[in-house]
Design an enzyme around this catalytic site. Structure first.
Site, PDB file in Angstrom:
ATOM      1  N   ASP A   1     -44.928  21.012  80.844  1.00 49.08           N
ATOM      2  CA  ASP A   1     -44.997  20.876  82.304  1.00 49.08           C
ATOM      3  C   ASP A   1     -44.591  19.478  82.766  1.00 49.08           C
ATOM      4  O   ASP A   1     -44.555  19.199  83.956  1.00 49.08           O
ATOM      5  CB  ASP A   1     -46.426  21.191  82.778  1.00 49.08           C
ATOM      6  CG  ASP A   1     -46.518  21.398  84.285  1.00 49.08           C
ATOM      7  OD1 ASP A   1     -45.567  21.952  84.867  1.00 49.08           O
ATOM      8  OD2 ASP A   1     -47.538  20.997  84.888  1.00 49.08           O
TER       9      ASP A   1
ATOM     10  N   SER B   1     -46.034  22.573  90.987  1.00 49.36           N
ATOM     11  CA  SER B   1     -45.685  23.766  90.213  1.00 49.36           C
ATOM     12  C   SER B   1     -46.265  25.013  90.875  1.00 49.36           C
ATOM     13  O   SER B   1     -47.414  25.008  91.318  1.00 49.36           O
ATOM     14  CB  SER B   1     -46.225  23.651  88.785  1.00 49.36           C
ATOM     15  OG  SER B   1     -45.746  22.490  88.142  1.00 49.36           O
TER      16      SER B   1
ATOM     17  N   GLN C   1     -39.690  27.553  85.013  1.00 46.88           N
ATOM     18  CA  GLN C   1     -40.692  27.223  86.029  1.00 46.88           C
ATOM     19  C   GLN C   1     -40.048  27.201  87.409  1.00 46.88           C
ATOM     20  O   GLN C   1     -38.888  26.806  87.552  1.00 46.88           O
ATOM     21  CB  GLN C   1     -41.307  25.851  85.747  1.00 46.88           C
ATOM     22  CG  GLN C   1     -42.410  25.453  86.725  1.00 46.88           C
ATOM     23  CD  GLN C   1     -42.961  24.059  86.441  1.00 46.88           C
ATOM     24  OE1 GLN C   1     -42.460  23.073  86.940  1.00 46.88           O
ATOM     25  NE2 GLN C   1     -44.005  23.988  85.612  1.00 46.88           N
TER      26      GLN C   1
END
Length: 290
Positions: free
Chosen positions: A208, A232, A282
């Site tokens: 991430d 996110s 993502q």
């Protein structure tokens, strides 16, 4: 007797060692490092640990899909509830909900599989400058942090469990529109337990990092832009091969699309020996508040 302050890596490993409360119910905490909200990679990693602890040891994770619903509160514990969706002969499926203050902040679906032989192929690792030939933390500080704004300087100077060495820092110091791709070397800053559950969780944690940044390159912006709201929204990951995380990893990322207040990014994680160990996708919120 003197007491030493735990390192950032020690705190990360401790935060992934969830406290079991009841069957399929766990509690996690966040390292107190001054963040206003819980880092998304931490929640992904903790949720994965919760799921994996309800699955037999011979079934490592092969994929996960998660959605972020609310920002996490670093000062409050996170409760993880696990739903055992299916246990088949080869595969197991789990659904995890992360809860704070009575509300869901994150949901995770994960699939686990017994190891088996199969057709073998992978894309080759990109040819890039090795990490030893790139500036380290001290060199980067001397090169461009002296005149940087306080929020940028504090980000790079803070002790972190993962060291990042970008192949290029142009997007941090320039407002030029660049190709929407980047490559960084990453490595843990301390020992990782010989436990495939924790190793997979740490890999999910670092996946991430820097990923959503890539969606801003084509616009000449960066995550340090105070006029941008960046967060996110979801996170998907496929674990191709196990890794002990005992050396540098190359994280190769690109962003094929931004629109509708969102940016989409993809990433590939390679060991230094060229093995492709994971793929990531993502989408994140990118909102211009100006």
């Amino acid at each position: 007797m003197s007491r030493t302050t735990p390192t950032a890596m020690t705190q990360l490993v401790a935060s992934l060692d969830l406290e079991p409360l009841e069957q399929d119910l766990f509690r996690g905490t966040s390292p107190q490092v001054g963040w206003q909200r819980v880092f998304g990679g931490q929640v992904i990693g903790q949720a994965l640990v919760a799921a994996q602890r309800t699955v037999p040891q011979d079934r490592p994770v092969h994929s996960l899909h998660g959605y972020f619903m609310r920002p996490g509160d670093p000062a409050a514990p996170i409760i993880y509830t696990v739903d055992r969706m299916r246990d088949g002969l080869s595969f197991a499926t789990r659904q995890v909900m992360a809860i704070q203050h009575g509300k869901a902040i994150f949901s995770l679906s994960a699939s686990f599989q017994k190891e088996e032989e199969g057709l073998e192929y992978q894309a080759p690792i990109p040819k890039v400058t090795p990490p030893e030939e790139l500036p380290g933390k001290e060199e980067m500080s001397a090169a461009f942090l002296a005149g940087a704004p306080d929020h940028i300087r504090s980000y790079w100077e803070r002790e972190r469990p993962i060291e990042v060495r970008p192949l290029s820092i142009e997007h941090y110091i320039s407002d030029h529109k660049l190709e929407a791709e980047q490559k960084v070397w990453v490595r843990v800053t301390g020992p990782v337990p010989d436990d495939h559950i924790i190793q997979a969780a740490i890999l999910a944690y670092l996946s991430d990092m820097t990923l959503l940044d890539t969606a801003l390159f084509a616009h000449g912006r960066s995550v340090f832009d105070r006029n941008l709201q960046v967060a996110s929204l979801d996170h998907a990951m496929w674990f191709h091969r196990p890794s002990k995380l005992d050396d540098w990893l190359l994280y190769s990322m690109d962003s094929p699309n931004t629109n509708g207040g969102r940016g989409f990014t993809r990433g590939s994680l390679y060991q230094r020996d060229g093995k492709l160990i994971a793929s990531v996708a993502q989408e994140g919120l990118i909102r211009d508040r100006s």
